[in-house]
Scaffold this motif. Structure first.
Motif, PDB file in Angstrom:
ATOM      1  N   ARG A  65       1.086  -1.184   0.028  1.00 46.21           N
ATOM      2  CA  ARG A  65      -0.017  -0.144  -0.047  1.00 46.21           C
ATOM      3  C   ARG A  65       0.829   1.388   0.099  1.00 46.21           C
ATOM      4  NH1 ARG A  65      -4.916   2.076   0.449  1.00 46.21           N
ATOM      5  NH2 ARG A  65      -4.918   3.944   1.777  1.00 46.21           N
TER       6      ARG A  65
ATOM      7  N   ALA B  45       2.413   1.684  -3.547  1.00 49.20           N
ATOM      8  CA  ALA B  45       1.299   2.158  -4.295  1.00 49.20           C
ATOM      9  C   ALA B  45       1.110   3.532  -4.228  1.00 49.20           C
ATOM     10  CB  ALA B  45       0.022   1.492  -4.283  1.00 49.20           C
ATOM     11  N   GLU B  46       1.086   4.112  -2.895  1.00 47.95           N
ATOM     12  CA  GLU B  46       0.832   5.512  -2.483  1.00 47.95           C
ATOM     13  C   GLU B  46       2.014   6.342  -3.139  1.00 47.95           C
ATOM     14  OE1 GLU B  46       0.255   5.572   1.697  1.00 47.95           O
ATOM     15  OE2 GLU B  46      -2.082   5.242   1.447  1.00 47.95           O
TER      16      GLU B  46
ATOM     17  N   ASN C 288       1.446   6.620  -6.898  1.00 53.24           N
ATOM     18  CA  ASN C 288       0.477   7.593  -6.988  1.00 53.24           C
ATOM     19  C   ASN C 288       0.839   9.007  -6.747  1.00 53.24           C
ATOM     20  OD1 ASN C 288      -2.576   8.385  -7.718  1.00 53.24           O
ATOM     21  ND2 ASN C 288      -2.548   8.856  -5.488  1.00 53.24           N
TER      22      ASN C 288
ATOM     23  N   VAL D 117      -2.027   1.615 -10.892  1.00 53.22           N
ATOM     24  CA  VAL D 117      -1.867   1.111  -9.541  1.00 53.22           C
ATOM     25  C   VAL D 117      -2.414  -0.669  -9.649  1.00 53.22           C
ATOM     26  CG1 VAL D 117      -2.747   1.444  -7.239  1.00 53.22           C
ATOM     27  CG2 VAL D 117      -1.885   3.323  -8.397  1.00 53.22           C
ATOM     28  N   ASN D 118      -3.415  -0.626 -10.172  1.00 54.15           N
ATOM     29  CA  ASN D 118      -3.920  -1.990 -10.243  1.00 54.15           C
ATOM     30  C   ASN D 118      -3.109  -2.912 -10.971  1.00 54.15           C
ATOM     31  OD1 ASN D 118      -6.372  -1.392  -9.060  1.00 54.15           O
ATOM     32  ND2 ASN D 118      -7.510  -0.888 -11.110  1.00 54.15           N
TER      33      ASN D 118
ATOM     34  N   LEU E 128       0.056  -2.483 -10.775  1.00 56.93           N
ATOM     35  CA  LEU E 128       1.242  -2.615  -9.802  1.00 56.93           C
ATOM     36  C   LEU E 128       0.963  -3.803  -8.595  1.00 56.93           C
ATOM     37  CD1 LEU E 128       4.118  -1.767  -8.680  1.00 56.93           C
ATOM     38  CD2 LEU E 128       2.398  -0.032  -7.137  1.00 56.93           C
ATOM     39  N   TYR E 129      -0.368  -3.828  -8.310  1.00 55.91           N
ATOM     40  CA  TYR E 129      -0.762  -4.885  -7.478  1.00 55.91           C
ATOM     41  C   TYR E 129      -0.799  -6.325  -8.159  1.00 55.91           C
ATOM     42  CZ  TYR E 129      -2.559  -2.174  -3.563  1.00 55.91           C
ATOM     43  OH  TYR E 129      -2.529  -1.390  -2.184  1.00 55.91           O
TER      44      TYR E 129
ATOM     45  N   THR F 202      -8.102  -0.065  -0.661  1.00 50.96           N
ATOM     46  CA  THR F 202      -7.169  -0.302  -1.484  1.00 50.96           C
ATOM     47  C   THR F 202      -7.599   0.870  -2.764  1.00 50.96           C
ATOM     48  OG1 THR F 202      -9.064  -1.684  -2.759  1.00 50.96           O
ATOM     49  CG2 THR F 202      -7.209  -2.961  -1.589  1.00 50.96           C
TER      50      THR F 202
END
Length: 746
Positions: A462, A465-466, A469, A485-486, A488-489, A721
């Motif tokens: 998390r 991802a932050e 972003n 971001v999706n 990346l997950y 998420t």
């Protein structure tokens, strides 16, 4: 040019009623119409009104509403006020004027701004007036028991007093006999004043101190001409306070009206103290509603909040005292829970710096029964002196939160994280290679590598991802960033290299810059395809949400109380889970048993082909290779979760072996029970330590210099998420951060 004529509809004898929307309506009474204009003098107007209503002009107050505002009454006290009223009316030909007489008038201080120097700031409370509204009064003195300073002179609105309803009277009825008369004795002047306070509430009158010092107290009724008096002083040769004189008779009919008394924070605090003890989360809004319902007193939010703070301090002690109790508190933790770690440090000026706590039950339970996986996270504290709580949590055999250690620090800094990890290292065994799931910022990346040199550091997905972003904000649209971001997950969760590459190629299709960012972010620390440690499918550091919820319930307490509240929660959780696990009959814990059963169900549709030695080929929707000796499957599900995947289970059924023998020992019921075998013991006298014990500690700890800023504290948002916030996009130039109205190209 003829002067403008206005018909003043003069009304008296009725009462004001507050509507649902806050506006006032006037019900009942008599009404007369009088012509007025710019030349009308107030004295002439009053004389005519007094003649119509058969009353004295000296005891009347005249008021009116501004057009469009029926919440505030404006007082007419001089000729200029009367002329302003005519001007304000514009084209209107009539105006409602209200006549309030001395014996029914009462000041409504809801619109009065009290000075900050006042002992108590009160709004929206109805209190009796000592004098007519149009008579000059020294407004810096007490008004109905409130010390107030009116910056604009007289109060600008007055309404009649309401009669106490039965429910309100019933709440105060218990105080009717707190004052019985002459020769009644009290232990102190404080006790006498408190009794007098309650007595005035029960009997519905306001009073004023004539003398109020350490030798004597003389009090009279606030209404002019009322003979009620009381005088108390110290009983000779004793410390007792005795009522020497009292005239219990009222001529002001005070009992028929709502009392104007000292609705101080201390008084409200004493009223709500018992309820706050039962309900620590008693909200100021609920406090205000209860006080209004039971006693007829209107408090605003800030008054209720301050009253709660006073009651809380009476119950739990002050924040300042709590810091000075830390040496004693740490010693008590180690004394009552041998093997625990409780240490603190101060700055050069003796102000609080940080506190570390890890109970022996947590240390032993983690080493003996929990998998070598630790989550590190921080939680801001919204207490009086703020600060941050650093937490190290683990996962038990049933994937439940297992608090290992925590620290209260003055701020989240690299130095404080380094200190926390050094203390944590002394608590955990060095025989196991630990995987940490934590942020890579605030010095954690460097500190973990230095202190736990053989550990694995999994970057919290998390936080990663932050950061992505944040770094790309302003360059790409909301939708583009959401896709990246999706992806990346997806790249992080991909068990094999080809899945990782497919996801990062999707990112490259949107932005080569973002693609390079991902490759430079050290995927070996966060992507399943490269990570060498065992995360058991946990990718984010906010695993300890239940522990964070406990903190949110206790963060407003003084520091020793907060830590002890967390200790109590942990103690209860250990006991409850120990008792619950005694009822389990399965080899694995319930959640792991359920997951294994799902894999066993899926395995029934798979076909196993025998191969050389311990290697097998399993066919279903895909073809996978299982090596049972190395606990390995080409799908990587077995290695990532610690439980046999459906392919491995199919092999076990084919060769007649049981899947339970190939499950991680950290998922067994036995390991779960070992984790909770030790108990956390109570720590006595946390809230009220013996003074001698504090003296023995010999170390002075003062609060940190930082204090909570004014205003409502910002709460930490629930983890989600969806970390992408939509950004403005111009429909003309397609640029980000503005719309077409502010576009520079137009």
């Amino acid at each position: 040019m003829a002067a403008k004529k206005i018909i003043a509809i003069c009304q008296s004898g009725g009462e004001f009623v507050t509507n649902i929307d806050g506006s006032l309506s006037y019900n009942g009474g008599d009404a007369y119409a009088i012509d007025i204009d710019h030349q009308t003098l107030l004295s002439d107007f009053k004389s005519e009104v007094a003649e119509l209503f058969n009353c004295s002009a000296d005891i009347m107050s005249i008021k009116y509403f501004l057009p469009g505002n029926r919440r505030t009454l404006i007082t007419i006290s001089k000729d200029k006020d009367l002329q302003r009223m005519v001007n304000f009316l514009g084209d209107s030909s009539t105006v409602d004027v209200f006549l309030l007489l001395k014996d029914v008038a009462a000041c409504n201080v809801s619109n009065i701004s009290a000075s900050r120097s006042s002992r108590t700031t009160v709004s929206e409370a109805v209190i009796p007036c000592e004098a007519p509204i149009d008579v000059a009064v020294d407004m810096t003195h007490t008004v109905g028991g409130f010390d107030m300073d009116f910056p604009n002179g007289d109060p600008i609105s007055c309404i009649p007093i309401r009669v106490i309803d039965d429910k309100q009277h019933k709440a105060a009825q218990q105080w009717e006999n707190t004052i019985t008369g002459v020769d009644q004795r009290f232990n102190s002047f404080t006790e006498f004043r408190e009794a007098l306070h309650k007595y005035s509430i029960a009997h519905g009158f306001a009073y004023r101190y004539k003398k109020n010092d350490s030798h004597r107290v003389s009090v009279k009724c606030k209404t002019q001409g009322c003979p009620w008096r009381i005088y108390a002083s110290r009983l000779s040769t004793t410390q007792l306070i005795c009522i020497k004189k009292m005239n219990p008779n009222h001529t002001c009919e005070g009992a028929a009206v709502k009392a104007g008394y000292r609705a101080t924070r201390g008084w409200v605090g004493s009223i709500i103290k018992e309820k706050l003890k039962v309900s620590p989360n008693y909200k100021p809004k609920d406090i205000a509603e209860d006080i209004k319902r039971e006693y007829g007193i209107q408090l605003n939010y800030s008054q209720a909040w301050r009253a709660k703070e006073i009651a809380r301090e009476q119950l739990q002690g002050s924040y300042k005292e709590a810091y000075n109790q830390l040496p004693f508190f740490c010693e008590k933790i180690k004394e009552t829970n041998p093997g625990s770690i409780a240490t603190f440090s101060t700055k050069d000026d003796s102000s609080f710096h940080r506190l570390f706590v890890s109970f022996h039950a947590s240390i032993s339970g983690f080493d003996q029964g929990c998998r070598p996986l630790i989550f590190l996270d921080s939680i801001p504290l919204n207490s009086k002196y703020q600060g941050t709580l650093l937490a190290a949590t683990a996962a038990d055999a049933d994937d439940g939160i297992f608090p290992l250690a925590f620290a209260v620090v003055d701020a989240e800094t690299e130095d404080n994280w380094l200190w926390f990890l050094l203390e944590l290292k002394s608590a955990v065994s060095a025989s196991r290679q630990i995987t940490f799931v934590a942020d890579f910022q605030n010095g954690l990346k460097k500190s973990l590598a230095e202190i736990f040199d053989k550990c694995y550091h999994s970057y919290c997905l998390r936080h990663l991802a932050e950061k992505l972003n944040k770094d790309l904000k302003g360059q790409f649209s909301h939708e583009a960033r959401r896709f990246m971001v999706n992806d990346l997950y997806a790249a992080a969760y991909a068990p094999r290299l080809e899945g990782f590459q497919r996801s990062v190629e999707n990112i490259k299709g949107i932005s080569p810059e973002a693609y390079n960012w991902v490759l430079q972010s050290e995927p070996e620390h966060w992507a399943n395809a490269f990570f060498g440690g065992a995360r058991y499918d946990h990718m984010t550091s906010n695993f300890g949400q239940q522990f964070y919820d406990w903190i949110s319930e206790a963060h407003e307490l003084p520091i020793t109380q907060m830590v002890d509240a967390l200790r109590g929660k942990m103690m209860e959780a250990i006991y409850t889970r120990r008792v619950e696990s005694n009822q389990w009959t399965t080899k694995l814990t319930p959640s792991k048993e359920e997951k294994l059963e799902k894999e066993m169900t899926t395995a029934r549709s798979l076909k196993v082909l025998l191969s050389h030695g311990s290697t097998f080929e399993v066919r279903g929707e895909s073809v996978d290779v299982v090596d049972i000796d190395h606990w390995d499957c080409s799908c990587k599900g077995w290695q990532l979760t610690g439980l046999p995947c459906c392919h491995a289970v199919a092999v076990f059924e084919c060769i007649g072996r049981g899947p339970y023998d190939y499950c991680s020992r950290y998922f067994t019921t036995e390991s779960y029970r070992i984790s909770y075998a030790e108990s956390i013991q109570p720590v006595p006298n946390v809230d009220r330590p013996v003074q001698g014990e504090l003296t023995e500690a010999g170390v002075i700890v003062t609060p940190p210099p930082t204090k909570r800023p004014p205003g409502r504290p910002k709460m930490k948002q629930a983890e989600s998420t969806d970390i992408i916030k939509r950004q403005l996009q111009c429909s003309k130039c397609k640029g980000l951060g503005h719309n077409k109205k502010t576009c520079k190209e137009s």
